[in-house]
Write a protein that holds these residues in place. Sequence first.
Motif, short mmCIF file in Angstrom:
data_model
loop_
_atom_site.label_atom_id
_atom_site.label_comp_id
_atom_site.label_asym_id
_atom_site.label_seq_id
_atom_site.Cartn_x
_atom_site.Cartn_y
_atom_site.Cartn_z
N GLY A 250 0.81 -1.21 0.00
CA GLY A 250 0.00 0.00 0.00
C GLY A 250 0.85 1.26 0.00
O GLY A 250 1.97 1.28 -0.49
N ALA A 251 0.30 2.33 0.56
CA ALA A 251 1.04 3.59 0.62
C ALA A 251 2.28 3.42 1.48
O ALA A 251 2.27 2.72 2.50
CB ALA A 251 0.14 4.69 1.19
N HIS A 252 3.37 4.05 1.06
CA HIS A 252 4.62 3.90 1.79
C HIS A 252 5.45 5.17 1.66
O HIS A 252 5.20 6.01 0.77
CB HIS A 252 5.39 2.68 1.27
N PRO A 253 6.47 5.34 2.49
CA PRO A 253 7.24 6.60 2.50
C PRO A 253 8.17 6.80 1.31
O PRO A 253 8.74 7.88 1.15
CB PRO A 253 8.05 6.52 3.79
N GLY A 254 8.31 5.78 0.43
CA GLY A 254 9.20 5.94 -0.71
C GLY A 254 8.48 6.23 -2.01
O GLY A 254 9.10 6.15 -3.09
N MET A 255 7.22 6.60 -1.95
CA MET A 255 6.43 6.77 -3.18
C MET A 255 6.83 8.00 -3.99
O MET A 255 6.60 8.05 -5.19
CB MET A 255 4.94 6.84 -2.83
N THR A 256 7.43 9.00 -3.33
CA THR A 256 7.68 10.25 -4.03
C THR A 256 8.98 10.25 -4.83
O THR A 256 9.08 10.98 -5.83
CB THR A 256 7.72 11.42 -3.03
N SER A 257 9.98 9.47 -4.43
CA SER A 257 11.25 9.52 -5.15
C SER A 257 12.14 8.34 -4.83
O SER A 257 12.07 7.76 -3.74
CB SER A 257 12.00 10.82 -4.80
N ALA A 258 12.98 7.99 -5.80
CA ALA A 258 14.01 6.98 -5.60
C ALA A 258 15.28 7.69 -5.13
O ALA A 258 15.46 8.89 -5.33
CB ALA A 258 14.27 6.23 -6.90
N PHE A 259 16.19 6.95 -4.50
CA PHE A 259 17.44 7.56 -4.04
C PHE A 259 18.48 6.48 -3.74
O PHE A 259 18.15 5.32 -3.53
CB PHE A 259 17.20 8.42 -2.79
N ASN A 260 19.74 6.92 -3.75
CA ASN A 260 20.86 6.08 -3.36
C ASN A 260 21.57 6.72 -2.18
O ASN A 260 21.76 7.94 -2.15
CB ASN A 260 21.87 5.92 -4.50
N ILE A 261 21.97 5.92 -1.20
CA ILE A 261 22.80 6.39 -0.09
C ILE A 261 24.16 5.74 -0.25
O ILE A 261 24.28 4.51 -0.19
CB ILE A 261 22.20 6.02 1.28
N VAL A 262 25.18 6.56 -0.49
CA VAL A 262 26.53 6.05 -0.77
C VAL A 262 27.40 6.24 0.47
O VAL A 262 27.46 7.35 1.03
CB VAL A 262 27.15 6.77 -1.97
N SER A 263 28.09 5.18 0.91
CA SER A 263 28.93 5.23 2.11
C SER A 263 30.37 4.93 1.76
O SER A 263 30.66 4.15 0.84
CB SER A 263 28.43 4.23 3.15
N GLU B 249 36.76 6.02 4.31
CA GLU B 249 37.70 6.97 4.87
C GLU B 249 37.05 7.90 5.88
O GLU B 249 35.87 8.22 5.80
CB GLU B 249 38.39 7.81 3.78
N SER B 250 37.87 8.34 6.83
CA SER B 250 37.41 9.24 7.87
C SER B 250 36.93 10.55 7.27
O SER B 250 37.57 11.12 6.38
CB SER B 250 38.54 9.51 8.85
N GLY B 251 35.80 11.04 7.77
CA GLY B 251 35.32 12.35 7.34
C GLY B 251 34.40 12.33 6.14
O GLY B 251 33.75 13.31 5.86
N ALA B 252 34.37 11.21 5.42
CA ALA B 252 33.52 11.15 4.23
C ALA B 252 32.17 10.57 4.64
O ALA B 252 31.93 9.37 4.56
CB ALA B 252 34.17 10.30 3.15
N MET B 253 31.29 11.44 5.09
CA MET B 253 29.98 10.97 5.55
C MET B 253 29.13 10.51 4.37
O MET B 253 29.47 10.75 3.20
CB MET B 253 29.27 12.08 6.32
N ASP B 254 28.03 9.85 4.68
CA ASP B 254 27.14 9.34 3.65
C ASP B 254 26.67 10.47 2.74
O ASP B 254 26.44 11.59 3.18
CB ASP B 254 25.91 8.68 4.27
N VAL B 255 26.55 10.14 1.45
CA VAL B 255 26.05 11.08 0.45
C VAL B 255 24.79 10.50 -0.16
O VAL B 255 24.73 9.30 -0.48
CB VAL B 255 27.11 11.31 -0.65
N VAL B 256 23.77 11.31 -0.30
CA VAL B 256 22.51 10.88 -0.92
C VAL B 256 22.46 11.40 -2.35
O VAL B 256 22.69 12.59 -2.59
CB VAL B 256 21.29 11.39 -0.12
N TYR B 257 22.18 10.49 -3.26
CA TYR B 257 22.14 10.83 -4.69
C TYR B 257 20.74 10.57 -5.22
O TYR B 257 20.15 9.51 -4.98
CB TYR B 257 23.15 9.98 -5.45
N MET B 258 20.19 11.56 -5.93
CA MET B 258 18.87 11.42 -6.54
C MET B 258 18.94 11.93 -7.97
O MET B 258 19.45 13.03 -8.21
CB MET B 258 17.82 12.20 -5.73
N ASP B 259 18.43 11.15 -8.89
CA ASP B 259 18.47 11.52 -10.31
C ASP B 259 17.04 11.76 -10.78
O ASP B 259 16.19 10.88 -10.70
CB ASP B 259 19.11 10.39 -11.12
N THR B 260 16.78 12.98 -11.25
CA THR B 260 15.44 13.32 -11.72
C THR B 260 15.47 13.46 -13.25
O THR B 260 16.51 13.35 -13.88
CB THR B 260 14.95 14.64 -11.10
#
Length: 293
Positions: A222-235, A238-249
């Motif tokens: 049914g309805a879910h929180p991912g309905m509006t957009s797809a995304f990638n979380i890249v981890s 190395e120290s200091g390189a926090m997660d980056v979220v990538y979205m392609d429209t």
Amino acid sequence: MTQDQAPQGNRASTVLGRRLGGELCKLRVAAGLTQTQAAKALNASTGKVAKMESGWVPMRDPDIRALCELYGAKDPQATQHLLTLAATDRDRRKALGWWNQYPELRSLVEYVALEDVATSVRTWQLAFVPGLFQTPDYARALAVGSATWEDPDEIERFVEAKVARQSRLKGESPLRIWAIVGEGALRQLVGGRDVMRVQLDHLVRTAQLPNVKLQVLPCLAGAHPGMTSAFNIVSFAESGAMDVVYMDTTSSTLWLESEKDAAHHRTLFDRIARLSLAQHDSRALIESIRKEM
């Protein structure tokens, strides 16, 4: 921050460069100083400082140390953290990866470069099979269907590049990937029934790799929180390189690079995962859809 920016000469705005520049900008603002004052300390132009804070130019260690001193950043570990970010960013800018052979990748180039050095990726895809799992025929059908390509040779080169990405799933240090795919994407007849049958078979085989976790979000969820957009979380490791979220429209590429945005999308991903089928049940559903084809 949209990331559809073109390189400026031999300069390019990179994810780590923007992260480093952003942290220095925060220190400057907290110290109550302007870019002009920072530029004076470096004996440089205000424009150079602006480019440094936007990630457009690689940063030298002496400049970073000088700015940290100017901004009153007295913690040696904090300064070392920035120096490590700068060193990693400089190394990445100099690296000539295989993806540079493929201008057909267009806005995907920076993402593929990040994927090549990442340790793990979490991806939520609502409309199609994730790129790392696509067969050549499926990737080709997607490219044709997008109606953004005029030259068939460009499509073939694009497909070749997408297949080359999949080498990250194997080798000595394979990419760990946790993918969640909407059931609708598996039923969409991309390329026709024959193409989809092969694609679904390939998906089942790929899901058996030890570094791959694949779940399917069923339509019955049914309805879910991912309905509006797809995304990638890249981890990254190395120290200091926090997660980056990538979205392609359809019109641009979006990078979300703050810890707040990363945390929000990690929570979002976990919620989608809880609504999805377990790995065994996901494979069973894929095989069921395959038989229907």
